[in-house]
Design a protein around this motif. Structure first.
Motif, PDB file in Angstrom:
ATOM      1  N   THR A  40       5.175  -5.803   3.674  1.00  0.00           N
ATOM      2  CA  THR A  40       4.971  -4.302   4.435  1.00  0.00           C
ATOM      3  C   THR A  40       4.310  -4.058   4.809  1.00  0.00           C
ATOM      4  OG1 THR A  40       5.642  -4.823   1.674  1.00  0.00           O
ATOM      5  CG2 THR A  40       4.869  -1.879   2.702  1.00  0.00           C
ATOM      6  N   LYS A  41       3.699  -4.603   5.115  1.00  0.00           N
ATOM      7  CA  LYS A  41       2.165  -3.582   6.180  1.00  0.00           C
ATOM      8  C   LYS A  41       3.171  -4.181   7.618  1.00  0.00           C
ATOM      9  CE  LYS A  41      -0.778  -2.746   3.968  1.00  0.00           C
ATOM     10  NZ  LYS A  41      -1.647  -1.190   3.788  1.00  0.00           N
TER      11      LYS A  41
ATOM     12  N   THR B  30       6.116  -4.831   8.511  1.00  0.00           N
ATOM     13  CA  THR B  30       7.323  -3.560   8.802  1.00  0.00           C
ATOM     14  C   THR B  30       7.136  -2.316   8.702  1.00  0.00           C
ATOM     15  OG1 THR B  30       8.270  -4.246   6.411  1.00  0.00           O
ATOM     16  CG2 THR B  30       9.163  -2.556   7.332  1.00  0.00           C
ATOM     17  N   GLU B  31       5.787  -1.868   8.940  1.00  0.00           N
ATOM     18  CA  GLU B  31       4.686  -0.612   8.472  1.00  0.00           C
ATOM     19  C   GLU B  31       4.141  -1.015  10.554  1.00  0.00           C
ATOM     20  OE1 GLU B  31       1.886  -0.136   6.206  1.00  0.00           O
ATOM     21  OE2 GLU B  31       3.283  -0.178   4.270  1.00  0.00           O
ATOM     22  N   GLU B  32       3.974  -1.992  10.273  1.00  0.00           N
ATOM     23  CA  GLU B  32       3.225  -2.052  11.910  1.00  0.00           C
ATOM     24  C   GLU B  32       4.420  -2.111  12.882  1.00  0.00           C
ATOM     25  OE1 GLU B  32       1.125  -5.439  14.905  1.00  0.00           O
ATOM     26  OE2 GLU B  32       1.656  -6.345  13.199  1.00  0.00           O
TER      27      GLU B  32
ATOM     28  N   GLU C  64       7.264   0.007  12.673  1.00  0.00           N
ATOM     29  CA  GLU C  64       7.832   1.323  12.230  1.00  0.00           C
ATOM     30  C   GLU C  64       6.800   1.939  13.261  1.00  0.00           C
ATOM     31  OE1 GLU C  64       8.148   1.774   8.530  1.00  0.00           O
ATOM     32  OE2 GLU C  64      10.162   1.435   8.178  1.00  0.00           O
TER      33      GLU C  64
END
Length: 140
Positions: free
Chosen positions: A115-116, A118-120, A122
């Motif tokens: 998740t992190k 993916t967030e990074e 984005e």
């Protein structure tokens, strides 16, 4: 006789020119072959170093795993010699519970990391968009 000698000299001069051109062409080919050989040698050395490093890492991992397995077998032998069947069952159940909890923690940690990441990605994409937008606005 002098004209005959001049003709021979001219012919030899022409032949000498041709030999010089051939020699220059051979030199160029030699340089190209040397460069090609050097590039191949460098590539092979790089691959060799990479494979040696990979082999060393895998050997180290195999040694570590072997050591772990040996120590685990030794502990099992020690437990079997010094404990009763009921005590062994209790320890085994406790160990299984611990393993299950560790696996659950690992799964949760992997999901968090995914998740992190993916967030990074984005956020980096959004940052790049903002930089481009700021550059456009400054040009106006």
């Amino acid at each position: 006789e002098i004209s005959k000698k001049d003709d021979e000299l001219g012919a030899m001069h022409t032949e000498l020119k041709r030999y010089k051109e051939d020699l220059n062409m051979l030199r160029v080919q030699q340089v190209l072959l040397y460069k090609e050989h050097a590039a191949k040698t460098k590539t092979l050395e790089t691959e060799s170093t990479k494979l040696l490093k990979q082999w060393t890492e895998e050997k180290y991992r195999a040694d570590v795993e072997s050591t772990k397995a040996s120590s685990a077998l030794q502990r099992l032998r020690t437990l079997g010699e010094n404990s009763s069947a009921d005590e062994l069952k209790k320890r085994l159940i406790e160990a299984e519970r611990g393993i299950i909890l560790l696996q659950a923690d690992q799964d949760m940690s992997e999901r968090i990391v995914k998740t992190k990441r993916t967030e990074e990605s984005e956020m980096r994409a959004r940052y790049d968009e903002l930089v481009v937008e700021m550059a456009r606005q400054e040009k106006r």
